[in-house]
Scaffold this active site. Structure first.
Site, PDB file in Angstrom:
ATOM      1  N   CYS A   1       9.869-121.149 -89.682  1.00  0.00           N
ATOM      2  CA  CYS A   1       8.434-121.368 -89.551  1.00  0.00           C
ATOM      3  C   CYS A   1       7.806-120.113 -90.154  1.00  0.00           C
ATOM      4  CB  CYS A   1       8.017-121.639 -88.106  1.00  0.00           C
ATOM      5  SG  CYS A   1       8.492-120.384 -86.913  1.00  0.00           S
ATOM      6  N   VAL A   2       6.522-119.927 -90.040  1.00  0.00           N
ATOM      7  CA  VAL A   2       5.890-118.796 -90.724  1.00  0.00           C
ATOM      8  C   VAL A   2       6.444-117.459 -90.238  1.00  0.00           C
ATOM      9  CG1 VAL A   2       3.716-117.584 -91.173  1.00  0.00           C
ATOM     10  CG2 VAL A   2       3.812-120.076 -91.304  1.00  0.00           C
ATOM     11  N   ALA A   3       6.475-117.244 -88.927  1.00  0.00           N
ATOM     12  CA  ALA A   3       6.956-115.967 -88.390  1.00  0.00           C
ATOM     13  C   ALA A   3       8.343-116.075 -87.754  1.00  0.00           C
ATOM     14  CB  ALA A   3       5.970-115.422 -87.365  1.00  0.00           C
ATOM     15  N   GLY A   4       8.846-117.288 -87.536  1.00  0.00           N
ATOM     16  CA  GLY A   4      10.148-117.457 -86.896  1.00  0.00           C
ATOM     17  C   GLY A   4      10.108-117.207 -85.404  1.00  0.00           C
ATOM     18  N   LEU A   5       8.926-117.364 -84.788  1.00  0.00           N
ATOM     19  CA  LEU A   5       8.792-117.061 -83.360  1.00  0.00           C
ATOM     20  C   LEU A   5       8.412-118.257 -82.493  1.00  0.00           C
ATOM     21  CD1 LEU A   5       6.858-113.680 -83.620  1.00  0.00           C
ATOM     22  CD2 LEU A   5       9.274-114.028 -83.056  1.00  0.00           C
ATOM     23  N   GLY A   6       7.917-119.326 -83.055  1.00  0.00           N
ATOM     24  CA  GLY A   6       7.429-120.437 -82.246  1.00  0.00           C
ATOM     25  C   GLY A   6       8.086-121.758 -82.593  1.00  0.00           C
ATOM     26  N   ARG A   7       7.672-122.319 -83.710  1.00  0.00           N
ATOM     27  CA  ARG A   7       8.124-123.668 -84.052  1.00  0.00           C
ATOM     28  C   ARG A   7       9.623-123.749 -84.287  1.00  0.00           C
ATOM     29  NH1 ARG A   7       3.376-124.197 -88.344  1.00  0.00           N
ATOM     30  NH2 ARG A   7       3.840-121.981 -88.330  1.00  0.00           N
TER      31      ARG A   7
ATOM     32  N   ASP B   1       0.898-124.526 -85.673  1.00  0.00           N
ATOM     33  CA  ASP B   1       1.407-123.300 -85.075  1.00  0.00           C
ATOM     34  C   ASP B   1       1.021-123.240 -83.595  1.00  0.00           C
ATOM     35  OD1 ASP B   1       2.629-120.829 -84.958  1.00  0.00           O
ATOM     36  OD2 ASP B   1       0.878-119.745 -85.667  1.00  0.00           O
TER      37      ASP B   1
END
Length: 139
Positions: free
Chosen positions: A70-76, A38
């Site tokens: 990804c976990v939150a949909g904000l980075g990867r 992350d």
């Protein structure tokens, strides 16, 4: 934890759905798993695998939509979509702004620096019948 709603990002002939971590019910819809830490940029191998998948899927099924999470949909997930947009001919600044218009809070400073330094590999460009590359979009 409240997650942002999935968002669709469309550019030229490419469609992506950026979402947060799938549930056990929706997990089977995803065909690849390329984990990376992350807040970090992806490895060269993940980038190559991702761009290969993008090229194959949009060639085999024009108009399809690739869901990515990804976990939150904000980075990867946004980073990988940005790479596809850049490979499709968009400048990195435009790709970041385009995704952030739909996915507020996308990208951290490490990821932005990675995208700034990224140089397209011409993965999503095809040669025309005379052997010249076209304008880097899927046909």
């Amino acid at each position: 934890m409240i997650h942002a709603a999935p968002v669709e990002v469309t550019y030229k002939n490419m469609r992506f759905l950026i979402t947060h971590n799938p549930t056990n019910v929706t997990l089977s819809k995803f065909i690849e798993d390329w984990p990376f830490d992350d807040g970090t940029p992806p490895s060269n191998q993940i980038v190559d695998d991702w761009l290969s998948l993008v090229k194959i899927k949009f060639r085999e099924d024009p108009g399809c939509c690739i869901a990515i999470h990804c976990v939150a949909g904000l980075g990867r997930a946004p980073v990988l979509v940005a790479l596809a947009l850049i490979e499709g001919g968009m400048k990195y600044e435009d790709a970041v702004q385009f995704i952030r218009q739909k996915r507020l809070g996308a990208f951290n400073s490490k990821q932005l620096l990675y995208l700034e330094k990224y140089r397209p590999k011409m993965w999503l460009c095809f040669k025309d019948s005379s052997g010249h590359r076209n304008n880097c979009c899927l046909q």
